[in-house]
Design a protein around this motif. Structure first.
Motif, PDB file in Angstrom:
ATOM      1  N   THR A   1     -26.971   8.850   0.506  1.00 49.35           N
ATOM      2  CA  THR A   1     -25.895   9.088   1.474  1.00 49.35           C
ATOM      3  C   THR A   1     -24.619   8.380   1.044  1.00 49.35           C
ATOM      4  O   THR A   1     -23.512   8.893   1.218  1.00 49.35           O
ATOM      5  N   ARG A   2     -24.776   7.186   0.469  1.00 47.37           N
ATOM      6  CA  ARG A   2     -23.611   6.430   0.018  1.00 47.37           C
ATOM      7  C   ARG A   2     -22.826   7.206  -1.042  1.00 47.37           C
ATOM      8  O   ARG A   2     -21.598   7.262  -1.001  1.00 47.37           O
ATOM      9  N   ARG A   3     -23.548   7.793  -1.997  1.00 49.66           N
ATOM     10  CA  ARG A   3     -22.865   8.570  -3.035  1.00 49.66           C
ATOM     11  C   ARG A   3     -22.130   9.768  -2.429  1.00 49.66           C
ATOM     12  O   ARG A   3     -20.992  10.070  -2.812  1.00 49.66           O
ATOM     13  N   LYS A   4     -22.771  10.451  -1.486  1.00 50.36           N
ATOM     14  CA  LYS A   4     -22.146  11.604  -0.841  1.00 50.36           C
ATOM     15  C   LYS A   4     -20.919  11.191  -0.053  1.00 50.36           C
ATOM     16  O   LYS A   4     -19.863  11.855  -0.107  1.00 50.36           O
ATOM     17  N   MET A   5     -21.019  10.074   0.673  1.00 44.36           N
ATOM     18  CA  MET A   5     -19.903   9.629   1.504  1.00 44.36           C
ATOM     19  C   MET A   5     -18.730   9.147   0.659  1.00 44.36           C
ATOM     20  O   MET A   5     -17.574   9.273   1.077  1.00 44.36           O
ATOM     21  N   ARG A   6     -19.001   8.610  -0.529  1.00 45.96           N
ATOM     22  CA  ARG A   6     -17.886   8.231  -1.407  1.00 45.96           C
ATOM     23  C   ARG A   6     -17.029   9.448  -1.721  1.00 45.96           C
ATOM     24  O   ARG A   6     -15.796   9.371  -1.728  1.00 45.96           O
TER      25      ARG A   6
ATOM     26  N   LEU B   1     -13.678   5.443  -5.789  1.00 44.35           N
ATOM     27  CA  LEU B   1     -12.740   5.713  -4.708  1.00 44.35           C
ATOM     28  C   LEU B   1     -11.310   5.246  -4.955  1.00 44.35           C
ATOM     29  O   LEU B   1     -10.362   5.926  -4.583  1.00 44.35           O
ATOM     30  N   GLY B   2     -11.155   4.075  -5.531  1.00 40.28           N
ATOM     31  CA  GLY B   2      -9.872   3.398  -5.480  1.00 40.28           C
ATOM     32  C   GLY B   2      -8.805   3.964  -6.407  1.00 40.28           C
ATOM     33  O   GLY B   2      -9.071   4.217  -7.573  1.00 40.28           O
ATOM     34  N   HIS B   3      -7.611   4.167  -5.857  1.00 41.92           N
ATOM     35  CA  HIS B   3      -6.438   4.390  -6.699  1.00 41.92           C
ATOM     36  C   HIS B   3      -5.999   3.041  -7.293  1.00 41.92           C
ATOM     37  O   HIS B   3      -5.685   2.948  -8.475  1.00 41.92           O
TER      38      HIS B   3
ATOM     39  N   ILE C   1       0.870  -1.181   0.000  1.00 40.78           N
ATOM     40  CA  ILE C   1       0.000   0.000   0.000  1.00 40.78           C
ATOM     41  C   ILE C   1       0.903   1.225   0.000  1.00 40.78           C
ATOM     42  O   ILE C   1       1.795   1.354   0.838  1.00 40.78           O
ATOM     43  N   LYS C   2       0.668   2.143  -0.927  1.00 42.55           N
ATOM     44  CA  LYS C   2       1.527   3.309  -1.092  1.00 42.55           C
ATOM     45  C   LYS C   2       1.116   4.439  -0.143  1.00 42.55           C
ATOM     46  O   LYS C   2       0.044   4.417   0.455  1.00 42.55           O
ATOM     47  N   ASP C   3       1.997   5.441  -0.047  1.00 37.83           N
ATOM     48  CA  ASP C   3       1.692   6.637   0.747  1.00 37.83           C
ATOM     49  C   ASP C   3       0.448   7.337   0.208  1.00 37.83           C
ATOM     50  O   ASP C   3       0.315   7.533  -1.007  1.00 37.83           O
ATOM     51  N   SER C   4      -0.447   7.715   1.111  1.00 41.36           N
ATOM     52  CA  SER C   4      -1.656   8.485   0.775  1.00 41.36           C
ATOM     53  C   SER C   4      -2.456   7.839  -0.351  1.00 41.36           C
ATOM     54  O   SER C   4      -3.029   8.521  -1.201  1.00 41.36           O
ATOM     55  N   GLU C   5      -2.506   6.513  -0.350  1.00 44.10           N
ATOM     56  CA  GLU C   5      -3.242   5.778  -1.374  1.00 44.10           C
ATOM     57  C   GLU C   5      -4.589   5.315  -0.825  1.00 44.10           C
ATOM     58  O   GLU C   5      -4.697   4.921   0.335  1.00 44.10           O
ATOM     59  N   TYR C   6      -5.614   5.389  -1.672  1.00 44.52           N
ATOM     60  CA  TYR C   6      -6.914   4.808  -1.330  1.00 44.52           C
ATOM     61  C   TYR C   6      -6.970   3.454  -2.026  1.00 44.52           C
ATOM     62  O   TYR C   6      -7.119   3.367  -3.236  1.00 44.52           O
ATOM     63  N   PHE C   7      -6.852   2.389  -1.235  1.00 45.30           N
ATOM     64  CA  PHE C   7      -6.732   1.036  -1.767  1.00 45.30           C
ATOM     65  C   PHE C   7      -8.000   0.258  -1.437  1.00 45.30           C
ATOM     66  O   PHE C   7      -8.404   0.163  -0.279  1.00 45.30           O
ATOM     67  N   ILE C   8      -8.643  -0.279  -2.469  1.00 47.29           N
ATOM     68  CA  ILE C   8      -9.888  -1.042  -2.303  1.00 47.29           C
ATOM     69  C   ILE C   8      -9.579  -2.536  -2.335  1.00 47.29           C
ATOM     70  O   ILE C   8      -8.852  -3.011  -3.214  1.00 47.29           O
ATOM     71  N   ILE C   9     -10.137  -3.273  -1.378  1.00 47.63           N
ATOM     72  CA  ILE C   9     -10.112  -4.739  -1.430  1.00 47.63           C
ATOM     73  C   ILE C   9     -11.536  -5.185  -1.725  1.00 47.63           C
ATOM     74  O   ILE C   9     -12.451  -4.981  -0.929  1.00 47.63           O
TER      75      ILE C   9
ATOM     76  N   SER D   1     -13.125   9.828  -0.412  1.00 49.88           N
ATOM     77  CA  SER D   1     -12.053   9.942  -1.408  1.00 49.88           C
ATOM     78  C   SER D   1     -11.071  11.052  -1.059  1.00 49.88           C
ATOM     79  O   SER D   1      -9.925  11.039  -1.532  1.00 49.88           O
ATOM     80  N   ARG D   2     -11.502  12.030  -0.237  1.00 49.67           N
ATOM     81  CA  ARG D   2     -10.648  13.155   0.118  1.00 49.67           C
ATOM     82  C   ARG D   2      -9.735  12.847   1.312  1.00 49.67           C
ATOM     83  O   ARG D   2      -8.810  13.624   1.596  1.00 49.67           O
ATOM     84  N   LEU D   3      -9.967  11.748   2.013  1.00 47.27           N
ATOM     85  CA  LEU D   3      -9.210  11.476   3.235  1.00 47.27           C
ATOM     86  C   LEU D   3      -7.693  11.433   3.026  1.00 47.27           C
ATOM     87  O   LEU D   3      -6.947  12.057   3.792  1.00 47.27           O
ATOM     88  N   PRO D   4      -7.182  10.708   2.015  1.00 47.59           N
ATOM     89  CA  PRO D   4      -5.719  10.678   1.855  1.00 47.59           C
ATOM     90  C   PRO D   4      -5.113  12.054   1.627  1.00 47.59           C
ATOM     91  O   PRO D   4      -4.065  12.380   2.209  1.00 47.59           O
ATOM     92  N   SER D   5      -5.753  12.880   0.792  1.00 49.93           N
ATOM     93  CA  SER D   5      -5.183  14.206   0.525  1.00 49.93           C
ATOM     94  C   SER D   5      -5.329  15.142   1.718  1.00 49.93           C
ATOM     95  O   SER D   5      -4.468  15.988   1.970  1.00 49.93           O
ATOM     96  N   LEU D   6      -6.412  15.011   2.489  1.00 47.44           N
ATOM     97  CA  LEU D   6      -6.636  15.876   3.644  1.00 47.44           C
ATOM     98  C   LEU D   6      -5.740  15.511   4.823  1.00 47.44           C
ATOM     99  O   LEU D   6      -5.276  16.390   5.557  1.00 47.44           O
TER     100      LEU D   6
END
Length: 361
Positions: free
Chosen positions: A166-171, A198-200, A24-32, A175-180
């Motif tokens: 709500t799901r669409r809004k929360m996505r 979401l996923g990088h 998993i890379k730095d500031s990466e959004y990784f989906i399993i 998605s902003r969490l790694p950059s924030l």
């Protein structure tokens, strides 16, 4: 790499996590991505330190943390049901981790103010968890995990309990969490839409194993197995026999002949995405090599799109806009022509060599 998983295996009862390796890379959004029972949550809990692996190692920033207690791993985790403490208000829920670490009250208050402002929940600090919406509870749970400044944040099906809006809004917010925050996020899900939004990068899991890793385009456009293809929405999946001919590679399914581009011969699986099928009332003048005469068996309209099922010797499903459906005047029982390119046919080896003809269930 902030997180590296090397050849991780774990047996719990009848379930086995098998030789999982991921970075998993730095500031990466990784989906399993995987269906229920694939081993996603067990993998997350093993990374978090809840389970000790039978074999394999886990490294964080180059340090082996395989035997490090969970509370010292600098890894945060948010479960599907959020697990907020009902007897504590939002402020105390968020600050709980720092309190457990023995931080002074002023530092906790400042940290709670900062993370709640970042996640847009500062106005909720005096509220109790039972008075919050699902999306608000999720933000509180994420704030509680982030306040300890983890290097990696683990999210266990974070959107599954939310309604579609709500799901669409929360996505968007997730998605902003790694950059924030600079945190690397590992998000497990059984929804392929999460990967798109979401996923990088993503890993697809099945029966305790990782079967493909790649960015969203690679996963969707170049699935490595029929399972990955089906899980990412390829509705038309079949098995047949691939043979060379004077016209190039042909795959036979009963009496149907499909042109494909593949080095494989003999028993194969193959798939065609619904959006790659072109519908017409007459034979089109086109460079596409596959043209099949078909009868419409069912039409399913959902919003602005229509899924059209046809029988051309095999049963195919294509997708049209509702406007195109009406312009073509397609209805149940109509005869239409289905056109698609040989390059639109994704071919997989049939490792068991069954050569079974028909749709893959």
């Amino acid at each position: 790499m902030p997180l590296e998983i090397r050849s991780l295996s774990k047996t719990l009862g009848d379930f086995q996590l098998r030789n999982v390796s991921l970075t998993i890379k730095d500031s990466e959004y990784f989906i399993i991505l995987g269906q229920s029972g694939a081993g996603k949550t067990i993998l997350l809990e093993t990374i978090a330190g809840i389970h000790r692996p039978d074999t394999g190692r886990i490294f964080l920033d180059g340090t082996d943390i395989t035997d490090t207690p969970a509370r010292h791993r600098h890894i945060g985790m948010v479960y599907q049901d959020y697990m907020l403490f009902p007897h504590l208000n939002v402020e105390k829920n968020i600050g709980f981790g720092l309190k457990q670490l023995g931080e002074p009250g002023e530092i906790i208050r400042n940290a709670v103010e900062e993370i709640s402002a970042l996640l847009g929940i500062k106005h909720l600090l005096e509220r109790n968890p039972e008075t919050l919406s699902g999306g608000e509870q999720q933000r509180v749970a994420i704030a509680r995990a982030l306040i300890i400044r983890p290097r990696v944040l683990l999210l266990d099906e974070p959107l599954s309990a939310l309604d579609a809006i709500t799901r669409r809004k929360m996505r968007t917010e997730l998605s902003r969490l790694p950059s924030l925050t600079g945190v690397s996020v590992i998000h497990i899900t059984h929804h392929a839409e999460d990967l798109i939004s979401l996923g990088h990068r993503s890993a697809v899991m099945d029966e305790g194993s990782v079967i493909q890793v790649g960015n969203p385009d690679e996963i969707f456009q170049n699935p490595q197995t029929p399972f990955v293809a089906a899980f990412t929405g390829m509705e038309n999946l079949f098995s047949g026999i691939a043979r060379e001919s004077h016209e190039g590679k042909i795959i036979r399914v009963g009496t149907v002949r499909i042109h494909a581009i593949t080095p494989l011969t003999g028993p194969v699986f193959f798939g065609i995405r619904s959006e790659d099928l072109i519908f017409s009332r007459e034979i089109l003048k086109s460079s596409a090599r596959n043209v099949l005469k078909a009868t419409v068996t069912k039409i399913r309209i959902m919003g602005s799109l229509a899924w059209v099922m046809v029988d051309c010797g095999i049963c195919l499903t294509g997708v049209l806009t509702v406007q195109s459906l009406f312009e073509l005047e397609i209805d149940d029982g109509d005869v239409v022509y289905i056109t698609f390119k040989a390059s639109a046919v994704t071919v997989f080896p049939d490792e068991n060599g069954t050569g079974k003809k028909g749709i893959i269930s």
